[in-house]
Design a protein around this motif. Structure first.
Motif, PDB file in Angstrom:
ATOM      1  N   PRO A   1       0.902  -1.178  -0.022  1.00 30.43           N
ATOM      2  CA  PRO A   1       0.049  -0.133  -0.024  1.00 30.43           C
ATOM      3  C   PRO A   1       0.938   1.434   0.035  1.00 30.43           C
ATOM      4  N   ASN A   2       0.355   2.367  -0.878  1.00 30.59           N
ATOM      5  CA  ASN A   2       1.248   3.445  -1.025  1.00 30.59           C
ATOM      6  C   ASN A   2       0.382   4.727  -0.559  1.00 30.59           C
ATOM      7  N   LEU A   3      -0.733   4.399  -0.197  1.00 31.66           N
ATOM      8  CA  LEU A   3      -1.646   5.693   0.080  1.00 31.66           C
ATOM      9  C   LEU A   3      -2.087   5.461   1.519  1.00 31.66           C
ATOM     10  N   ALA A   4      -2.103   6.531   2.277  1.00 31.14           N
ATOM     11  CA  ALA A   4      -2.579   6.638   3.735  1.00 31.14           C
ATOM     12  C   ALA A   4      -3.594   7.685   3.695  1.00 31.14           C
ATOM     13  N   CYS A   5      -4.184   7.535   4.965  1.00 31.10           N
ATOM     14  CA  CYS A   5      -5.488   8.659   5.216  1.00 31.10           C
ATOM     15  C   CYS A   5      -4.719   9.481   5.707  1.00 31.10           C
ATOM     16  N   ALA A   6      -4.916  10.995   4.965  1.00 37.70           N
ATOM     17  CA  ALA A   6      -4.318  12.063   5.395  1.00 37.70           C
ATOM     18  C   ALA A   6      -4.446  12.500   6.877  1.00 37.70           C
ATOM     19  N   ARG A   7      -5.768  12.003   7.552  1.00 36.49           N
ATOM     20  CA  ARG A   7      -6.121  12.474   8.808  1.00 36.49           C
ATOM     21  C   ARG A   7      -5.338  11.716   9.792  1.00 36.49           C
ATOM     22  N   CYS A   8      -5.652  10.243   9.730  1.00 32.06           N
ATOM     23  CA  CYS A   8      -4.859   9.485  10.764  1.00 32.06           C
ATOM     24  C   CYS A   8      -3.824   8.644  10.477  1.00 32.06           C
ATOM     25  N   GLY A   9      -3.410   8.560   9.296  1.00 37.52           N
ATOM     26  CA  GLY A   9      -2.023   7.827   8.733  1.00 37.52           C
ATOM     27  C   GLY A   9      -2.310   6.336   8.562  1.00 37.52           C
ATOM     28  N   LEU A  10      -3.580   5.848   8.577  1.00 38.38           N
ATOM     29  CA  LEU A  10      -3.786   4.386   8.289  1.00 38.38           C
ATOM     30  C   LEU A  10      -3.689   4.125   6.946  1.00 38.38           C
ATOM     31  N   GLU A  11      -2.796   2.956   6.644  1.00 40.63           N
ATOM     32  CA  GLU A  11      -2.639   2.656   5.257  1.00 40.63           C
ATOM     33  C   GLU A  11      -4.129   2.244   4.641  1.00 40.63           C
ATOM     34  N   VAL A  12      -4.444   2.581   3.654  1.00 41.54           N
ATOM     35  CA  VAL A  12      -5.845   2.449   2.974  1.00 41.54           C
ATOM     36  C   VAL A  12      -5.704   1.942   1.845  1.00 41.54           C
ATOM     37  N   GLY A  13      -4.669   1.979   0.661  1.00 44.38           N
ATOM     38  CA  GLY A  13      -4.891   1.349  -0.471  1.00 44.38           C
ATOM     39  C   GLY A  13      -3.464   1.699  -1.216  1.00 44.38           C
ATOM     40  N   SER A  14      -3.597   1.560  -2.659  1.00 46.57           N
ATOM     41  CA  SER A  14      -2.499   1.916  -3.527  1.00 46.57           C
ATOM     42  C   SER A  14      -2.993   2.673  -4.596  1.00 46.57           C
TER      43      SER A  14
END
Length: 339
Positions: A113-126
């Protein structure tokens, strides 16, 4: 419609999007250039198969349990059920810099995964946008939640056809992928016999791969069937619903082969308006500069990767004659029933 949000902090990660079937060219790599988005704006699809790392070598027993009946190289052991959207429909995500590797033009998710939630930093996808790859964002199924946002789409079979030839004269990549998928299914139901196809564009795109020798009599016949078309007696080439993925219900044919609805619609009804016959002369004072009809610059070639992807998931590929075709195409040969 739904809005996908972060499973960690509930921040919205997409605009409202509607469900559609996974596009037939989702597993197609094309050319060596930047490609447009895989998904249309305002839509999402779910890929039922595992996606991304870790990758493991081919294992026949494990693969068959995953409904793979022919070797496909490395097997993905990433999560199944990723949610696929157009990059422009995402909101509130940031790239993870140390995972932004790719081949040459962009990123391809090879490192996870190379995308994270901008608010909490959780890895969310690619995000994937490298050369030869259709641009997409794939959300991890366990990292997002969705909230209803409006009424579900109507079950409508009205679809606009996609022209087969690009302005450059190249065959449309979507056609190459759609026909590659349909050919794999057509080979599987053919039993190895020769197949006749109706003249016209259907023969242009399916005929070369079926390779009917002039001295042979066809064992079976392929014909368009579906909305606005008569029933087919043998093998019916029917549209696949763009939202549900279901083939057009057809009870009169021996076998049914689904085809992407946008391609089927053009085969059945589409034509360039400027090719329609006309008579008389233009009225005085009216100027026209119609473009010439678009003609392909070469013969049609189905997408090999889509053909192989589909055929590997059909139990019929275990038949020796069809496995021989699969192995030949896998080794770089053309998509054709002649071994």
């Amino acid at each position: 419609m739904v809005v996908f949000s972060c499973a960690g902090c509930a921040a919205e990660l997409t605009v409202p999007v509607s469900p559609v079937a996974l596009p037939v060219h989702a597993h197609n790599r094309y050319g060596h250039a930047l490609l447009p988005p895989l998904m249309r704006a305002g839509s999402y699809a779910v890929d039922p198969e595992p996606f991304g790392p870790p990758w493991r070598p081919w294992n026949e027993a494990e693969a068959e349990a995953r409904s793979l009946f022919a070797p496909v190289g490395l097997l993905s052991h990433g999560p199944a059920g990723s949610i696929v959207v157009a990059p422009g429909d995402t909101r509130g995500t940031v790239l993870i810099p140390e995972r932004c590797d790719g081949y040459c033009y962009g990123v391809d998710g090879r490192d996870g995964p190379n995308l994270a939630c901008a608010r909490c930093g959780l890895e969310v996808g690619s995000r994937i946008d490298d050369c030869s790859r259709w641009q997409e964002v794939r959300f991890l199924p366990d990292s997002v939640r969705f909230e209803p946002a409006g009424e579900p789409p109507a079950d409508d079979w009205t679809v606009e056809g996609v022209p087969p030839v690009e302005p450059s004269g190249a065959w449309n990549a979507y056609w190459e992928a759609a026909v590659g998928d349909a050919l794999a299914r057509l080979f599987a139901v053919s039993g190895g016999g020769t197949i006749a196809v109706q003249d016209g564009l259907v023969a242009d795109v399916f005929g070369p791969a079926l390779a009917l020798p002039s001295s042979s009599s066809p064992h079976r016949a392929l014909a368009l069937a579906g909305p606005g078309e008569p029933d087919a007696d043998d093998i019916a080439l029917v549209p696949r619903h763009p939202v549900t993925g279901r083939p057009w219900p057809h009870s009169g044919a021996t076998d049914v082969v689904p085809l992407a609805a946008e391609v089927w619609t053009w085969l059945a009804f589409g034509q360039d308006p400027v090719t329609a016959p006309a008579s008389g002369v233009m009225p005085v004072g009216v100027l026209r500069d119609d473009p010439l009809p678009k003609h392909p610059s070469g013969p049609f070639s189905p997408a090999r990767d889509v053909f192989l992807h589909t055929l590997a998931r059909l139990p019929a590929v275990r038949q020796p004659w069809l496995r021989a075709i699969y192995d030949r195409v896998m080794a770089g040969g053309p998509v054709s029933r002649v071994v």
